[in-house]
Design an enzyme around this catalytic site. Structure first.
Site: not given
Ligand code: BES
Ligand code: MN
Ligand code: MN
Length: 456
Positions: A88, A152
């Site tokens: 991400d 994250e």
């Protein structure tokens, strides 16, 4: 080494093209608008792991975005390396400040420009390609497990559950992570610490509605002014944070540690010039490297109130808000600091407003060992590849999962990052040098080689 270089040379273009494909997915975990794209990114990563030769590849569902898992167990008697990364990325805005669109990767002047180029797609993908290289050249020296997550940048909330539930599957001797920076390619370094984080949001409410600033101004407290005063009161004239108990658990470095930290090559004037600032700022009595690597901080990440549109509106706003985060160092605890902050912020609110404090995600600080087999393997890999011993440094950023791996699985990490602080992580025009990408792919197999050798 020659064999590694040859394989990279022969597959250079494909390695870059595959990274570009990965970078084209706008996998912004913070914005629900990109949900479909984030999910597609996970599938792409899984497919690439399979193609590289991983077994048991699975897109593991969580309450949020999936975690991509894959492994290659060559021999139970060999050490196991667990590779962690995240697919991400941070939101790309403000879009107008990008020279080329964030999800259309472009090479300019030897640098790949794209959101996620360095953080962390470019960096974790080096591991996928290094793994392919080791598979193809029959040189895989350790068992390998991949765990690439998709949350994250929003606090890894579902990862802790996954780690707890999959402790057996994730068993390893070391966690290897490329999601940090080096000083420079001439001065290779390894981060040996990360700060923790406590992220808060505050709201200061005054009158029950926005008011005419002429009719009521001067007689009713302005929440924006009050919020600013409250925030300004959190640092003293030495830029020390003045929240009671905030520093209670912070340990000062020994003189020796300070000396080692400050011996890293660092040019303050270059630092100022790069940021276009006349002077740096920070807590009295600490150098810039100490301030970012070893001291806790408190930052306003966002602040809003009243009218911010075109033209002017004479309004006395009903409320004001801010996002405030604190970076933490050993032995501060994210939960404790959040509670200490909340108590203090509520206590300093004057009677003419009410305040509400809420807590976002957090993470714990870590210091990673420099006397472990894994650290020595990383050091030796750098020596071979860069011709220089890496300098241990302390990073200012946070990767909450590192503390979690230690706590839940008892496994220490090596922060084997190949980025640069100038890579503009989270900023417009994020980049990653093509050179660093290939250099990483060349260096990582050496880590596996030395880790296996030194573990014997
Ligand atoms: N890769 C960064 C952390 C980082 C960057 C560490 C550079 C050391 C050097 C990571 O993706 C990140 O941005 N982490 C967040 C924390 C998270 C909880 C949102 C951070 O540090 O703000
Ligand atoms: Mn990252
Ligand atoms: Mn990041």
């Amino acid at each position: 080494m020659q064999e590694i270089k040859k394989y990279v040379e022969e597959n250079k273009e494909r390695f870059l093209e595959e990274l570009f494909e990965l970078l084209r997915f706008p996998s912004v975990s913070a914005d629900p608008k990109y949900k479909g794209d984030v999910l597609k990114t996970a599938d792409y990563v899984a497919q690439k792991l399979k193609e590289a030769g991983a077994d048991q590849v699975e897109v593991c569902q969580t309450a949020g975005y999936p975690i991509v898992y894959g492994e290659k167990i060559v021999d139970a008697s060999l050490p196991t390396v667990l590779i962690y990364g995240h697919y991400d990325v941070q939101p790309a805005d403000p879009l107008e400040l990008w020279q080329t669109p964030p999800f259309e990767p472009t090479v300019r002047d030897g640098k790949i420009y794209a959101r996620g180029a360095c953080d962390d797609k470019g960096q974790f993908y080096m591991h996928v390609k290094a793994f392919e290289l080791m598979m193809q050249t029959n040189t895989l020296a350790c068992n390998v497990k991949f765990m690439i997550e998709g949350e994250e940048e929003v606090g890894s909330n579902n990862l802790s559950i996954f780690v707890k539930e999959n402790a057996e599957r994730l068993k390893a001797d070391v966690v290897l992570i490329s999601d940090t920076s080096m000083i420079s390619m001439e001065n290779p370094s390894i981060e040996t610490g990360l700060r923790g984080l406590a992220y808060m949001e505050v709201e200061v409410v005054g009158p029950n509605r926005d008011l005419h600033s002429g009719v009521y101004g001067g007689a009713v407290a302005n929440p924006a002014t009050i919020l600013c005063k409250m925030i300004a009161s959190l640092h003293d004239e030495n830029n020390h944070i003045i929240i009671p108990e905030f520093y209670d658990k912070v340990v000062d470095l020994s003189d020796e540690e300070k000396k080692a930290l400050n011996s890293a090559p660092f040019d303050l004037q270059e630092y100022r010039d790069d940021l276009n600032i006349k002077a740096e700022w920070g807590e009295q009595g600490y150098s810039t490297l100490e301030r970012t690597g070893t001291r806790p901080t408190l930052e306003v990440n966002g602040i809003w109130s009243g009218y911010t549109g075109e033209g002017a509106k004479t309004v006395l706003p009903s409320k004001a808000n801010a996002k405030i985060s604190m970076r933490l160092v050993p032995n501060q605890s994210s939960k404790e600091i959040a509670a200490i902050f909340t108590k203090h912020f509520e206590s300093i609110a004057p009677d003419y407003v009410t305040v509400k404090v809420t807590e976002h995600h957090g993470g714990e600080p870590v210091v990673t060992p420099t006397d472990s087999v894994a650290y020595r393997a990383a050091e030796q890999a750098i020596v071979d590849s860069f011709g220089k011993k890496p300098i241990p440094t302390r990073g200012g950023g946070s990767i909450p999962i590192v503390a979690l791996f230690e706590e839940e699985l008892g496994i220490k990490s090596v922060l084997f990052g190949f980025g640069l602080d100038s890579d503009a992580l989270h900023s417009p025009n994020e980049k990653y040098d093509v050179y660093n990408y290939y250099k990483g792919i060349e260096t990582l197999p050496l880590f596996h080689k030395y880790f296996a050798e030194l573990s014997k």
